[in-house]
Design an enzyme around this catalytic site. Structure first.
Site, mmCIF file in Angstrom:
data_model
loop_
_atom_site.group_PDB
_atom_site.id
_atom_site.type_symbol
_atom_site.label_atom_id
_atom_site.label_comp_id
_atom_site.label_asym_id
_atom_site.label_seq_id
_atom_site.Cartn_x
_atom_site.Cartn_y
_atom_site.Cartn_z
ATOM 1 N N HIS A 32 58.725 -14.854 -9.393
ATOM 2 C CA HIS A 32 59.289 -13.635 -8.793
ATOM 3 C C HIS A 32 58.239 -12.531 -8.733
ATOM 4 C CE1 HIS A 32 62.575 -10.854 -7.750
ATOM 5 N NE2 HIS A 32 61.902 -9.973 -8.474
ATOM 6 N N GLU A 33 57.542 -12.307 -9.846
ATOM 7 C CA GLU A 33 56.559 -11.214 -9.874
ATOM 8 C C GLU A 33 55.360 -11.524 -8.966
ATOM 9 O OE1 GLU A 33 57.859 -8.718 -11.052
ATOM 10 O OE2 GLU A 33 59.385 -9.673 -12.294
ATOM 11 N N HIS B 4 56.227 -10.565 -5.487
ATOM 12 C CA HIS B 4 56.144 -9.117 -5.256
ATOM 13 C C HIS B 4 54.752 -8.688 -4.767
ATOM 14 C CE1 HIS B 4 59.778 -6.969 -6.083
ATOM 15 N NE2 HIS B 4 59.972 -7.547 -7.263
ATOM 16 N N GLU C 60 63.321 -6.351 -3.100
ATOM 17 C CA GLU C 60 63.854 -7.383 -3.984
ATOM 18 C C GLU C 60 64.476 -8.571 -3.254
ATOM 19 O OE1 GLU C 60 62.946 -7.537 -6.830
ATOM 20 O OE2 GLU C 60 62.482 -5.505 -7.486
ATOM 21 N N MET D 138 57.693 -6.910 -14.525
ATOM 22 C CA MET D 138 57.363 -5.778 -13.661
ATOM 23 C C MET D 138 56.076 -6.116 -12.922
ATOM 24 S SD MET D 138 58.122 -2.878 -12.414
ATOM 25 C CE MET D 138 57.140 -2.078 -11.133
ATOM 26 N N GLU D 139 56.133 -5.989 -11.609
ATOM 27 C CA GLU D 139 55.093 -6.496 -10.717
ATOM 28 C C GLU D 139 53.874 -5.589 -10.584
ATOM 29 O OE1 GLU D 139 58.253 -4.352 -8.122
ATOM 30 O OE2 GLU D 139 58.219 -5.613 -9.916
ATOM 31 N N GLN E 87 58.557 2.273 -12.646
ATOM 32 C CA GLN E 87 59.606 2.055 -11.645
ATOM 33 C C GLN E 87 60.950 2.521 -12.198
ATOM 34 O OE1 GLN E 87 60.767 -1.998 -10.596
ATOM 35 N NE2 GLN E 87 60.638 -1.497 -8.443
ATOM 36 N N ASP F 58 67.953 4.702 -12.012
ATOM 37 C CA ASP F 58 68.179 3.755 -13.107
ATOM 38 C C ASP F 58 69.641 3.299 -13.157
ATOM 39 O OD1 ASP F 58 65.553 3.688 -14.092
ATOM 40 O OD2 ASP F 58 65.864 5.551 -15.185
ATOM 41 N N GLY G 70 62.850 -8.085 -17.256
ATOM 42 C CA GLY G 70 62.306 -9.429 -17.341
ATOM 43 C C GLY G 70 60.845 -9.445 -16.980
ATOM 44 N N TYR H 97 68.871 -7.626 -5.090
ATOM 45 C CA TYR H 97 68.248 -8.943 -5.216
ATOM 46 C C TYR H 97 69.086 -10.014 -4.515
ATOM 47 C CZ TYR H 97 65.593 -6.905 -9.182
ATOM 48 O OH TYR H 97 64.781 -6.136 -9.989
#
Length: 600
Positions: free
Chosen positions: A283-284, A287, A307, A258-259, A124, A364, A256, A372
């Site tokens: 959070h993940e 996703h 997000e 990645m899903e 990502q 990036d 933190g 978010y």
């Protein structure tokens, strides 16, 4: 549904769409390359189709874009040209570059075990094009199958279901791992990891993976994973991905979490020993529905659809598993993160739009808490207007079911919102959509959150801010014993929004609270920033140590910048970064170079 173009991709998205990838990889740790081939099953979307444009890594006017790989079909031997609806399989044999930005190759000394090398990917948003010649737009969703040959003492994992393993028939020192991903997904969710990995079962459909040095601690930290999954299913619908495993990566992982489907990647900085940072997993997990099942069609302007909704569901999980007060408290913290991002970018920077223009912009560099937290603020505002959390979560669940397995734009999301709440059109028409979507800066409406959990943090912060030298004796260890970990983080975040504390205050805070010994990375990160802002010279080596012993951008970038802005230590910040650059992820290193204004 597919867009004619994606500003972050050269792919011929209007002409064809990849439906399946078949990957064969040989992982070469000596040369730091993946050797192999990919077979792309491509559906033709137009008549008289004759060429396929993909992405390949290389240099161009915009180096982060790579260079075009154009495949022209020789149709002279065919009775007829390819036409809409037909499928063609394209095989490409290739190897990656040692400097491919999707891949980080770690030496044994960079791992916890110190004996074996390690490889992990981070695709990502657009880095998959450096790992696979692919249509690198989130608008293209496909299944995949993979075979990965690795040294037999190592384990390979991917963002897919394990489909067996066998000795490599061409090399007895190697093993081939097989994987299948039957649910269509965008290329940025393809992930691979190879290392000396062990696992522990943490639920009926979950294992935690890591080097053996972390695996038991990780199993404890993520023991509530199944409860979170069940709660998420009650909110958003069935979990369609089968397995939900968690991989704790080496410290250089830049995010933190990645899903990646079937295999969430997380930073070891969440291993605090008190489960206080399990929100990363919530959070993940979220996703799995918003991002993976329903995906933003391009990165331009609709990153917030991934997000913002994911943060909303994550905080609904907190509401279900803990309390509404905790959800409100998390909202307060999120608003502060949004303020910090807007301050960093500048209030007039278009990258603070909920729907920014990413034409010729490196995705990036656009990454921040804006999609978010500005996204969450919009959804929370709509929740308040339209009938509360149960009513609005009903919309979110219906939205997920409607767009499941596909992609969506902001316009389509908004149209469905108006359709779902057709009896409340008068309310929706009063929302200033332009201010929310296309205006830079803070969200136009500040949510009025319940401050019950935040009041103690605010009161303690103000005591320190207003304290005179003679008041310092009134502070005791009991001040923070009353706060849980999220509240301690909030207290630190509030202090960072104030003018720097006098050095005498910061030294007293260390004396009574013993913050240097706190293991929670979120607390430690904020505490060290507070120290450096106060120009406490003893904190500088501690801040640089934290900036380099892990590579999570959320921590590493601000810590380097804080030391750099302490003019006496600017050169030390640059020197330390240069000495440790090789251990950082390529994306992290690129961003720190810009933060510290380093040429080259």
């Amino acid at each position: 549904m597919t867009p004619v173009s994606d500003p972050s991709s050269f792919s011929s998205l209007s002409k064809c769409a990849t439906k399946h990838l078949n990957l064969i990889y040989h992982v070469d740790f000596d040369r730091h390359v993946l050797k192999g081939k990919v077979a792309l099953t491509v559906e033709v979307l137009e008549d008289k189709f004759s060429s396929l444009v993909q992405f390949s890594f290389g240099s161009s006017k915009l180096s982060f874009f790579g260079v075009i790989l154009q495949i022209v079909f020789d149709l002279s031997s065919c009775l007829m040209a390819l036409s809409s609806g037909q499928h063609v399989i394209v095989e490409i044999e290739y190897e990656t570059s040692p400097s491919a930005t999707a891949l980080q190759w770690l030496t044994p000394t960079q791992t916890a075990g110190k004996k074996h090398p390690y490889l992990f990917s981070q695709c990502q948003a657009t880095h998959c094009r450096t790992m696979i010649p692919c249509q690198d737009s989130p608008s293209v969703k496909h299944t995949y199958y993979a075979q990965v040959s690795v040294p037999r003492e190592l384990v390979a994992l991917m963002s897919a279901l394990h489909d067996g393993q066998e000795p490599d028939p061409s090399d007895s020192s190697r093993v081939i791992y097989r994987f299948r991903q039957p649910v269509p997904m965008p290329s940025y969710l393809i992930a691979i990891v190879v290392g000396a990995l062990e696992s522990r079962e943490i639920g009926p459909r979950s294992r935690v993976w890591s080097e053996k040095e972390y695996v038991d601690e990780a199993a404890f930290e993520f023991s509530e994973t199944e409860s979170m999954l069940k709660t998420a299913e009650s909110l958003a619908g069935p979990y369609v991905w089968g397995q939900y495993d968690v991989l704790v990566l080496p410290p250089s992982f830049p995010y933190g979490g990645m899903e990646n489907p079937c295999l969430t990647f997380v930073t070891p900085t969440v291993l605090a020993g008190d489960r206080s940072l399990a929100g990363v997993i919530a959070h993940e997990i979220s996703h799995s529905w918003t991002g993976n099942l329903v995906t933003n069609r391009t990165w331009e302007g609709i990153f917030w659809l991934n997000e913002g909704h994911t943060v909303y569901i994550e905080r609904m999980i907190a509401r279900c598993m803990a309390s509404e007060q905790l959800r409100q408290f998390k909202g307060i913290g999120g608003w502060k993160e949004l303020q910090e991002s807007v301050k960093q970018f500048g209030a007039n920077n278009v990258l603070t739009n909920l729907v920014p223009n990413l034409h010729e912009v490196d995705t990036d560099e656009a990454f921040s808490s804006v999609p978010y937290e500005k996204g969450f603020a919009l959804l929370y505002h709509l929740e308040e207007l339209l009938g509360g959390p149960e009513v609005f979560m009903g919309f979110v669940k219906s939205y997920i079911q409607l767009f499941a397995y596909g992609t969506v734009t902001t316009e389509e999301w908004k149209n469905y919102l108006f359709t779902y709440f057709k009896d409340k059109m008068d309310i929706l028409n009063k929302v200033d959509w332009n201010a929310w979507m296309h205006t830079p800066g803070m969200a136009p409406v500040k949510p009025q959150y319940d401050t019950t959990m935040a009041d103690a943090c605010t009161a303690l912060c103000q005591r320190w801010v207003k304290a005179k030298e003679e008041d310092l004796a009134s502070f005791t260890e009991a001040d923070v014993k009353k706060l849980n970990s999220p509240q301690l983080i909030e207290f630190m975040a509030l202090l960072l929004q104030e003018e720097p504390l006098p050095l005498s205050h910061v030294k007293k805070m260390q004396e009574v609270y013993q913050l240097n010994s706190v293991k929670n990375a979120e607390v430690r990160f904020r505490w060290l920033r507070i120290c450096v802002k106060a120009h406490w010279e003893e904190a500088v080596p501690l801040a640089l140590k934290m900036a380099t012993e892990q590579g999570r951008m959320k921590f590493t970038r601000p810590l380097f910048k804080e030391v750099y802005n302490f003019s006496k230590y600017s050169d030390e910040a640059v020197k330390t970064f240069k000495e440790n650059r090789g251990a950082l992820h390529p994306v992290t290193a690129m961003m720190v170079v810009k933060d510290l204004k380093i040429n080259g």
